[in-house]
Scaffold this motif. Sequence first.
Motif, PDB file in Angstrom:
ATOM      1  N   ILE A 167       0.783  -1.061  -0.019  1.00 49.63           N
ATOM      2  CA  ILE A 167      -0.070  -0.015  -0.066  1.00 49.63           C
ATOM      3  C   ILE A 167       0.927   1.198  -0.157  1.00 49.63           C
ATOM      4  CG2 ILE A 167      -1.753   1.346   1.442  1.00 49.63           C
ATOM      5  CD1 ILE A 167      -2.562  -1.364   2.434  1.00 49.63           C
ATOM      6  N   SER A 168       1.993   1.283   0.790  1.00 45.16           N
ATOM      7  CA  SER A 168       2.920   2.413   0.911  1.00 45.16           C
ATOM      8  C   SER A 168       3.561   2.712  -0.677  1.00 45.16           C
ATOM      9  CB  SER A 168       3.840   2.290   2.102  1.00 45.16           C
ATOM     10  OG  SER A 168       3.255   1.893   3.170  1.00 45.16           O
ATOM     11  N   VAL A 169       4.061   1.732  -1.164  1.00 41.15           N
ATOM     12  CA  VAL A 169       4.802   1.930  -2.520  1.00 41.15           C
ATOM     13  C   VAL A 169       3.901   2.330  -3.380  1.00 41.15           C
ATOM     14  CG1 VAL A 169       5.527   0.444  -4.425  1.00 41.15           C
ATOM     15  CG2 VAL A 169       6.401  -0.016  -2.025  1.00 41.15           C
ATOM     16  N   PHE A 173       4.092   5.861  -5.093  1.00 35.22           N
ATOM     17  CA  PHE A 173       4.124   5.971  -6.613  1.00 35.22           C
ATOM     18  C   PHE A 173       3.092   6.806  -7.111  1.00 35.22           C
ATOM     19  CE2 PHE A 173       2.365   4.062 -10.683  1.00 35.22           C
ATOM     20  CZ  PHE A 173       3.283   4.352 -11.361  1.00 35.22           C
ATOM     21  N   LEU A 174       1.938   6.824  -6.800  1.00 38.24           N
ATOM     22  CA  LEU A 174       0.764   7.732  -7.067  1.00 38.24           C
ATOM     23  C   LEU A 174       0.944   9.213  -6.824  1.00 38.24           C
ATOM     24  CD1 LEU A 174      -2.278   5.619  -6.504  1.00 38.24           C
ATOM     25  CD2 LEU A 174      -1.184   6.022  -8.548  1.00 38.24           C
ATOM     26  N   TRP A 175       1.715   9.388  -5.681  1.00 40.09           N
ATOM     27  CA  TRP A 175       2.126  10.800  -5.100  1.00 40.09           C
ATOM     28  C   TRP A 175       2.976  11.440  -6.150  1.00 40.09           C
ATOM     29  CZ3 TRP A 175       1.407   8.994   0.494  1.00 40.09           C
ATOM     30  CH2 TRP A 175       0.138   9.127   1.139  1.00 40.09           C
ATOM     31  N   MET A 176       3.997  10.628  -6.109  1.00 40.69           N
ATOM     32  CA  MET A 176       5.025  11.033  -6.820  1.00 40.69           C
ATOM     33  C   MET A 176       5.137  11.246  -8.217  1.00 40.69           C
ATOM     34  SD  MET A 176       6.863  11.882  -4.530  1.00 40.69           S
ATOM     35  CE  MET A 176       6.561  11.630  -2.921  1.00 40.69           C
ATOM     36  N   ARG A 182       5.678  16.234  -8.322  1.00 37.29           N
ATOM     37  CA  ARG A 182       6.640  16.875  -9.350  1.00 37.29           C
ATOM     38  C   ARG A 182       7.104  18.272  -8.536  1.00 37.29           C
ATOM     39  NH1 ARG A 182       3.377  15.157 -13.318  1.00 37.29           N
ATOM     40  NH2 ARG A 182       2.302  17.204 -13.406  1.00 37.29           N
ATOM     41  N   VAL A 183       6.124  18.841  -7.836  1.00 37.68           N
ATOM     42  CA  VAL A 183       6.688  20.078  -7.082  1.00 37.68           C
ATOM     43  C   VAL A 183       7.690  19.760  -6.128  1.00 37.68           C
ATOM     44  CG1 VAL A 183       5.990  22.002  -5.403  1.00 37.68           C
ATOM     45  CG2 VAL A 183       4.505  21.303  -7.460  1.00 37.68           C
ATOM     46  N   LEU A 184       7.539  18.546  -5.334  1.00 41.05           N
ATOM     47  CA  LEU A 184       8.345  18.161  -4.225  1.00 41.05           C
ATOM     48  C   LEU A 184       9.756  17.686  -4.815  1.00 41.05           C
ATOM     49  CD1 LEU A 184       7.582  17.952  -1.593  1.00 41.05           C
ATOM     50  CD2 LEU A 184       7.406  15.211  -1.897  1.00 41.05           C
ATOM     51  N   LYS A 185       9.883  17.310  -6.014  1.00 36.09           N
ATOM     52  CA  LYS A 185      11.206  17.002  -6.458  1.00 36.09           C
ATOM     53  C   LYS A 185      11.744  18.308  -7.076  1.00 36.09           C
ATOM     54  CE  LYS A 185       9.663  12.907  -8.997  1.00 36.09           C
ATOM     55  NZ  LYS A 185       9.892  12.070  -9.986  1.00 36.09           N
ATOM     56  N   ALA A 186      10.942  19.079  -7.374  1.00 38.45           N
ATOM     57  CA  ALA A 186      11.615  20.357  -7.862  1.00 38.45           C
ATOM     58  C   ALA A 186      12.296  20.995  -6.730  1.00 38.45           C
ATOM     59  CB  ALA A 186      10.391  21.242  -8.459  1.00 38.45           C
ATOM     60  N   ILE A 187      11.570  20.946  -5.334  1.00 36.78           N
ATOM     61  CA  ILE A 187      11.939  21.702  -4.211  1.00 36.78           C
ATOM     62  C   ILE A 187      13.516  21.092  -4.029  1.00 36.78           C
ATOM     63  CG2 ILE A 187      11.511  21.939  -1.805  1.00 36.78           C
ATOM     64  CD1 ILE A 187       8.712  22.153  -2.277  1.00 36.78           C
ATOM     65  N   ARG A 188      13.461  19.735  -4.017  1.00 37.55           N
ATOM     66  CA  ARG A 188      14.572  19.179  -3.990  1.00 37.55           C
ATOM     67  C   ARG A 188      15.987  19.697  -4.752  1.00 37.55           C
ATOM     68  NH1 ARG A 188      14.514  13.445  -5.633  1.00 37.55           N
ATOM     69  NH2 ARG A 188      15.168  14.481  -7.917  1.00 37.55           N
ATOM     70  N   GLU A 189      15.531  19.785  -5.813  1.00 37.07           N
ATOM     71  CA  GLU A 189      16.429  20.356  -7.061  1.00 37.07           C
ATOM     72  C   GLU A 189      16.931  21.765  -6.573  1.00 37.07           C
ATOM     73  OE1 GLU A 189      18.053  18.288  -8.749  1.00 37.07           O
ATOM     74  OE2 GLU A 189      16.845  16.795  -8.246  1.00 37.07           O
ATOM     75  N   ASP A 190      15.774  22.742  -6.622  1.00 30.35           N
ATOM     76  CA  ASP A 190      16.016  24.202  -6.410  1.00 30.35           C
ATOM     77  C   ASP A 190      15.022  24.829  -5.665  1.00 30.35           C
ATOM     78  OD1 ASP A 190      16.660  26.821  -6.379  1.00 30.35           O
ATOM     79  OD2 ASP A 190      17.436  26.817  -8.427  1.00 30.35           O
TER      80      ASP A 190
END
Lengths: 330, 447
Positions: A167-169, A173-176, A182-190
């Motif tokens: 369930i967590s996986v 998967f769905l959240w990411m 995508r915003v979250l990953k963008a925060i990680r990058e810059d």
Amino acid sequence: MDFDSVLRNGLQAAVGVDAIVFALAAIGLNVHFGYAGLLNFGQAAFVLVGAYGIGIGVVYLGLPLGVALLLGLAGSIVLALLLGIPTLRLRADYLAIVTIAAAEILRLVARANSFRDVSGGSDGLSGFAGSYFALNPFPPGDYGFGYLTFDERGFYNIVVGWSLVAISVLAVFLWMRSPWGRVLKAIREDEDAVRSLGKNVFSYKMQALIIGGVIGCLAGFVYSLSRSSVQPDNYGTAFTFFAYTVLLLGGAARVFGPVLGAMIFWLVISLTDTLLRQGVNNDIIPSYILNGTQVGQVRFMLVGLALMLLMIYRPQGIFGDRRELMLDAR
Amino acid sequence: MPRTLRALLLAVALAATLLPTSVAVGAVTQATPAPSAEESTSGGEVLNVRLRGEDRAPVEGVTVIVTSEGEEIGRTESDAEGVASFDVPAPGPYTVEVDVTTLPPELEGQSLAQNPRDTQVDPGTPRNLNLLFSSDPGGERRTSSGWSTIPQLFVSGLRFGLLIALAALGLSMIFGTTGLTNFAHGEFVTVGAVLTYVFNNLLELPFIVAGLLAIALTAAFGWANDAGLWKPLRRRGAGLIAMMIVSIGFGILARYVVAFFFGTETFQYREYAIQAGIQFGPVSLKPADAIGMGIAVVVLILAGLALLYTRIGKATRAVADNPALAAASGIDVDRVIRVVWMVGGGMAGLAGVLLGINQGVSWNLGQVLLLLIFAAVTLGGLGTAFGAVIGALIVGILIDVSTARIELGGITLGIPTELKYVGALVVLIIILLFRPQGILGRRVRVG
């Protein structure tokens, strides 16, 4: 040497409760560290809150198990808010220091003799898993095949645990792949770039901290219910760093990274542990080189070395993508 | 004379090989009988049950039974030190039961808070379970109370703070010059104490010589850290978070290498471990502690003066301020960083030497201290040298004074001794809420 039992122990460890617990803890860390770039060094605290939520809820407050589960989940959300509010606006290493400090605070308080009535001191709590095992649908007997044969309790733990992992996986998967991810990953990058696009960076980071913490709390549920006890010293800093090793081994910022990492991690740990123990017991390894106590220390040396080597030579882990994770602080 | 010289050479040779692979030190350690707890020789783990009466005296000749899931693993009588030692087959949960019919007559009216008692044996470290008999087993134990204890607690806190400061200064300067938050800094403290023990107890050198050698070798260890690990990583352009995680891995590795060869018991130095205190007004202080505090103060002042007035000190501050500009103005940045690692390592080693006098020498001495060092450095301001010292003194004094039990308007203030480190860590979090740059740090806006 009994290679049959070495192999059996190894394979059982790779799908067993320890692998499930660390897979869940590392999936939570993956949301924090892999996707949001948050350096949470206190994942043990979220696991502890989950485990003690059940323990204190059932044993001390006398709640039914279901309500105690909710108590644990609520506790992990509160903890995420408490950690995030002072530190998410600061540089990455502040979050690291505060989370590791908070995890130790919780462990020291949980094991304190002063609160023995509530949390059971250094012995922890036990005897709260009765209604969990009462729900076991499997009649007594052996389940599985070949080396992977478990009794009904073990099999029940594994089915429940891996369902939570699945369930967590799926959720991660769905959240990411959603816009939120995508915003979250963008925060990680810059961070600054995202902020200049008008996104509330603080709020996104806080949501990530809570989600990862709740998944860590699930690890605490599995850990405490399967053993039907909680011990404060299981949730020391070593737990968090094991979870980091699991995550980095499998590959951070990969949906299946933590799961495969946990299986490989416990397979390797169990194989070396059993091999060395058998070597010592059968006098193949002389006792002046290695004795029984030292076998357990070899495990930690391996983890330390693995953490160093992974970070230096293969920060993306076994299945990761180097472009996903440059791991560079500002 | 040749004999002491040989011992000295042996000591240096031993120490030089201590960290990579040292079967020699391991052999020496094992040849010395451990003070109370027996080493396991079979394949399993060790569970030591220590029985003590209300007067804290060991209880001898009592039968202790260990069971696992209802099955008896073994039963032993406690020895003259009150210890019953068991070799248990594997890590896991065990139940310890004291056979109350075998209690000696002087324990009449005393009982255990819990009997039988469940315990957990972890892999790699012997489980030491202390069982205290008491005539009021559920009651609370009070160690000290009232205003009169504050001067004593203040001085012991000051002493602890000075030791934290010795370690924190190095951590802060390493952070300032390289940006690395060194999670393996506590290992310098451990190595300092362990080497002193090896020289003092196993090679029977005088304590001063043993301590100086240990400090020199810890400084060399600091150099080796930089030359062998961090400099190559800087060359590769490793990120700061990556380096932080490498330092965690290195810390775990170093800690368990020490545990592997040194064992997991707590040892005492041959000298100064037991000393009568001298009364200064309301405060009682062991001479060794007083001298230790003096040494710490002198070293801290010297380090401060060196930072302010010597060439290398000024260069260090320049690199901490702006490495690129420092390099452009002709400062050899790599050399400065090398010196910082050596001095930082040596000072943390000194902290370990002094800490071992009071707390004993154990493999995780530095691990326990690491979070307090972080608290001190964060409190003072990350990367500032003098802030780290001030932060350390505040943390040290706070830890001890907060345990004073004071009656104020019917309410008893003060936290239990077992939770004293918690207070310091809570303060760390609160400080970050209101003044994230620390006491002496510069305000840098992030986010």
